[in-house]
Design a protein around this motif. Structure first.
Motif, PDB file in Angstrom:
ATOM      1  N   ALA A  24      -3.474 -10.896 -14.028  1.00  0.00           N
ATOM      2  CA  ALA A  24      -2.376 -10.907 -15.007  1.00  0.00           C
ATOM      3  C   ALA A  24      -1.574 -12.204 -14.946  1.00  0.00           C
ATOM      4  CB  ALA A  24      -1.449  -9.710 -14.768  1.00  0.00           C
ATOM      5  N   ASN A  25      -1.653 -12.911 -13.828  1.00  0.00           N
ATOM      6  CA  ASN A  25      -0.889 -14.154 -13.620  1.00  0.00           C
ATOM      7  C   ASN A  25      -1.828 -15.286 -13.231  1.00  0.00           C
ATOM      8  OD1 ASN A  25       2.095 -13.099 -13.604  1.00  0.00           O
ATOM      9  ND2 ASN A  25       0.906 -11.645 -12.398  1.00  0.00           N
ATOM     10  N   PHE A  26      -2.994 -15.311 -13.847  1.00  0.00           N
ATOM     11  CA  PHE A  26      -4.105 -16.134 -13.384  1.00  0.00           C
ATOM     12  C   PHE A  26      -3.767 -17.623 -13.307  1.00  0.00           C
ATOM     13  CE2 PHE A  26      -8.327 -18.095 -13.541  1.00  0.00           C
ATOM     14  CZ  PHE A  26      -8.935 -17.407 -12.512  1.00  0.00           C
ATOM     15  N   ASP A  27      -3.299 -18.204 -14.389  1.00  0.00           N
ATOM     16  CA  ASP A  27      -3.055 -19.649 -14.400  1.00  0.00           C
ATOM     17  C   ASP A  27      -1.999 -20.048 -13.376  1.00  0.00           C
ATOM     18  OD1 ASP A  27      -4.946 -20.088 -16.366  1.00  0.00           O
ATOM     19  OD2 ASP A  27      -3.507 -19.928 -17.996  1.00  0.00           O
ATOM     20  N   GLY A  28      -0.936 -19.273 -13.295  1.00  0.00           N
ATOM     21  CA  GLY A  28       0.109 -19.569 -12.323  1.00  0.00           C
ATOM     22  C   GLY A  28      -0.377 -19.418 -10.893  1.00  0.00           C
TER      23      GLY A  28
ATOM     24  N   PRO B 154       0.834  -1.203   0.000  1.00  0.00           N
ATOM     25  CA  PRO B 154       0.000   0.000   0.000  1.00  0.00           C
ATOM     26  C   PRO B 154       0.864   1.247   0.000  1.00  0.00           C
ATOM     27  CG  PRO B 154       0.037  -1.010   2.171  1.00  0.00           C
ATOM     28  CD  PRO B 154       0.793  -1.930   1.253  1.00  0.00           C
ATOM     29  N   PRO B 155       0.317   2.353  -0.477  1.00  0.00           N
ATOM     30  CA  PRO B 155       1.092   3.600  -0.450  1.00  0.00           C
ATOM     31  C   PRO B 155       1.392   4.005   0.989  1.00  0.00           C
ATOM     32  CG  PRO B 155      -1.194   4.025  -1.076  1.00  0.00           C
ATOM     33  CD  PRO B 155      -1.037   2.545  -1.013  1.00  0.00           C
ATOM     34  N   ALA B 156       2.450   4.775   1.145  1.00  0.00           N
ATOM     35  CA  ALA B 156       2.878   5.182   2.487  1.00  0.00           C
ATOM     36  C   ALA B 156       1.925   6.189   3.112  1.00  0.00           C
ATOM     37  CB  ALA B 156       4.285   5.767   2.424  1.00  0.00           C
ATOM     38  N   GLU B 157       1.198   6.915   2.288  1.00  0.00           N
ATOM     39  CA  GLU B 157       0.320   7.956   2.810  1.00  0.00           C
ATOM     40  C   GLU B 157      -1.090   7.776   2.294  1.00  0.00           C
ATOM     41  OE1 GLU B 157       1.876  11.850   2.294  1.00  0.00           O
ATOM     42  OE2 GLU B 157       3.860  11.305   3.010  1.00  0.00           O
ATOM     43  N   GLY B 158      -2.029   8.413   2.977  1.00  0.00           N
ATOM     44  CA  GLY B 158      -3.426   8.336   2.598  1.00  0.00           C
ATOM     45  C   GLY B 158      -4.258   7.774   3.726  1.00  0.00           C
ATOM     46  N   GLU B 159      -5.564   7.921   3.583  1.00  0.00           N
ATOM     47  CA  GLU B 159      -6.480   7.376   4.578  1.00  0.00           C
ATOM     48  C   GLU B 159      -6.409   5.851   4.552  1.00  0.00           C
ATOM     49  OE1 GLU B 159      -8.144   9.106   6.862  1.00  0.00           O
ATOM     50  OE2 GLU B 159      -7.130  10.856   6.043  1.00  0.00           O
TER      51      GLU B 159
ATOM     52  N   SER C 112      -4.082  -1.249  -2.426  1.00  0.00           N
ATOM     53  CA  SER C 112      -3.459  -2.557  -2.273  1.00  0.00           C
ATOM     54  C   SER C 112      -4.337  -3.659  -2.862  1.00  0.00           C
ATOM     55  CB  SER C 112      -3.192  -2.827  -0.787  1.00  0.00           C
ATOM     56  OG  SER C 112      -2.414  -3.991  -0.626  1.00  0.00           O
ATOM     57  N   VAL C 113      -5.643  -3.593  -2.621  1.00  0.00           N
ATOM     58  CA  VAL C 113      -6.577  -4.581  -3.169  1.00  0.00           C
ATOM     59  C   VAL C 113      -6.582  -4.516  -4.693  1.00  0.00           C
ATOM     60  CG1 VAL C 113      -9.039  -5.109  -3.408  1.00  0.00           C
ATOM     61  CG2 VAL C 113      -8.040  -4.835  -1.132  1.00  0.00           C
ATOM     62  N   THR C 114      -6.583  -3.311  -5.245  1.00  0.00           N
ATOM     63  CA  THR C 114      -6.561  -3.156  -6.701  1.00  0.00           C
ATOM     64  C   THR C 114      -5.310  -3.795  -7.281  1.00  0.00           C
ATOM     65  OG1 THR C 114      -7.856  -1.117  -6.587  1.00  0.00           O
ATOM     66  CG2 THR C 114      -6.586  -1.476  -8.598  1.00  0.00           C
ATOM     67  N   ALA C 115      -4.168  -3.564  -6.652  1.00  0.00           N
ATOM     68  CA  ALA C 115      -2.917  -4.161  -7.123  1.00  0.00           C
ATOM     69  C   ALA C 115      -2.967  -5.681  -7.017  1.00  0.00           C
ATOM     70  CB  ALA C 115      -1.738  -3.604  -6.327  1.00  0.00           C
ATOM     71  N   TYR C 116      -3.580  -6.189  -5.948  1.00  0.00           N
ATOM     72  CA  TYR C 116      -3.710  -7.650  -5.782  1.00  0.00           C
ATOM     73  C   TYR C 116      -4.575  -8.240  -6.894  1.00  0.00           C
ATOM     74  CZ  TYR C 116      -5.365 -12.110  -3.973  1.00  0.00           C
ATOM     75  OH  TYR C 116      -5.692 -13.437  -3.845  1.00  0.00           O
TER      76      TYR C 116
ATOM     77  N   LEU D  36     -13.832  -4.709  -7.078  1.00  0.00           N
ATOM     78  CA  LEU D  36     -12.932  -4.015  -6.156  1.00  0.00           C
ATOM     79  C   LEU D  36     -13.694  -3.416  -4.977  1.00  0.00           C
ATOM     80  CD1 LEU D  36     -10.661  -2.251  -8.798  1.00  0.00           C
ATOM     81  CD2 LEU D  36     -10.020  -4.157  -7.292  1.00  0.00           C
ATOM     82  N   ALA D  37     -14.876  -2.867  -5.242  1.00  0.00           N
ATOM     83  CA  ALA D  37     -15.683  -2.285  -4.168  1.00  0.00           C
ATOM     84  C   ALA D  37     -16.151  -3.357  -3.197  1.00  0.00           C
ATOM     85  CB  ALA D  37     -16.878  -1.540  -4.759  1.00  0.00           C
ATOM     86  N   ILE D  38     -16.550  -4.515  -3.724  1.00  0.00           N
ATOM     87  CA  ILE D  38     -16.984  -5.621  -2.862  1.00  0.00           C
ATOM     88  C   ILE D  38     -15.868  -5.999  -1.898  1.00  0.00           C
ATOM     89  CG2 ILE D  38     -17.507  -8.098  -2.843  1.00  0.00           C
ATOM     90  CD1 ILE D  38     -19.007  -7.603  -5.540  1.00  0.00           C
ATOM     91  N   ILE D  39     -14.669  -6.155  -2.436  1.00  0.00           N
ATOM     92  CA  ILE D  39     -13.546  -6.613  -1.613  1.00  0.00           C
ATOM     93  C   ILE D  39     -13.141  -5.566  -0.576  1.00  0.00           C
ATOM     94  CG2 ILE D  39     -11.121  -7.299  -1.654  1.00  0.00           C
ATOM     95  CD1 ILE D  39     -11.689  -8.397  -4.518  1.00  0.00           C
TER      96      ILE D  39
END
Length: 197
Positions: A101-105, A78-83, A91-95, A182-185
């Motif tokens: 992008a690496n689904f099968d693996g 996650p970014p160092a700053e922010g709410e 962080s969830v979006t990146a996950y 993303l909103a659900i998660i």
């Protein structure tokens, strides 16, 4: 005529290069499909050289999964700053983006961890622990949720739910948009904590 020479890589650089290639190949293949022959062909090297660097197919798979796990941890920081909720959403979006992008693996790793491979299970559990621990890190804007045994149990459940939801959506979105996913998660965690008391 001019002679062209290939840059000679150190053993560490060559091993790292092979691991990067293994991670790229694993994005669209299961671990079982990621063979020494395939990697040797893609890298333009002999099978013997791969065995020199990794010793066995299992050791190669474990090294590739370790590299992929390290990439996942780094890319989802996650970014160092922010709410706190905003940081969680990033962080969830990146996950989600990493898994898709690496689904099968990624699915293959889950199956390997569930199927009794102790080394893969250990890597998987380490990644899950790192990703979950981030929820409790304090920053200048506070924590998303308090660090209590009760909340740690909820976060563990939310982590498993998140994984399952992303895999299910990656297999069949069923009319749910990426933004809705993303909103659900991201909103599920505070809601679970609140509903669990």
């Amino acid at each position: 005529m001019t002679a062209t020479t290939r840059a000679r890589l150190s053993p560490e650089e060559r091993r790292s290069q092979l691991l990067d290639l293994g991670v790229r190949l694993m994005a669209t293949r299961s671990l079982d499909e990621l063979s020494i022959d395939l990697l040797a062909e893609e890298a333009g090297i002999s099978r013997g050289l791969l065995y020199h660097y990794f010793g066995s197919k299992q050791a190669f798979h474990e090294a590739v999964v370790r590299r992929a796990a390290d990439d996942l941890i780094a890319q989802t920081a996650p970014p160092a700053e922010g709410e706190p909720l905003e940081r969680l959403q990033v962080s969830v979006t990146a996950y989600v983006d990493y898994v898709l992008a690496n689904f099968d693996g990624y699915v293959s790793l889950l199956k390997g961890a569930a199927g009794g491979n102790d080394a893969l299970r250990a890597i998987y559990e380490e990644v899950r622990a790192v990703l979950s621990e981030r929820i409790f890190l304090e920053d200048p804007n506070g924590q998303l949720i308090a660090d209590t045994p009760h909340n740690r149990l909820v976060v563990r459940g939310w982590s498993a739910m998140t994984e399952e939801v992303v895999i299910a959506w990656g297999t069949d979105p069923a009319g749910v948009s990426r933004d809705e996913l993303l909103a659900i998660i991201a909103t599920a965690l505070p809601a679970l904590v609140a509903s669990a008391g």
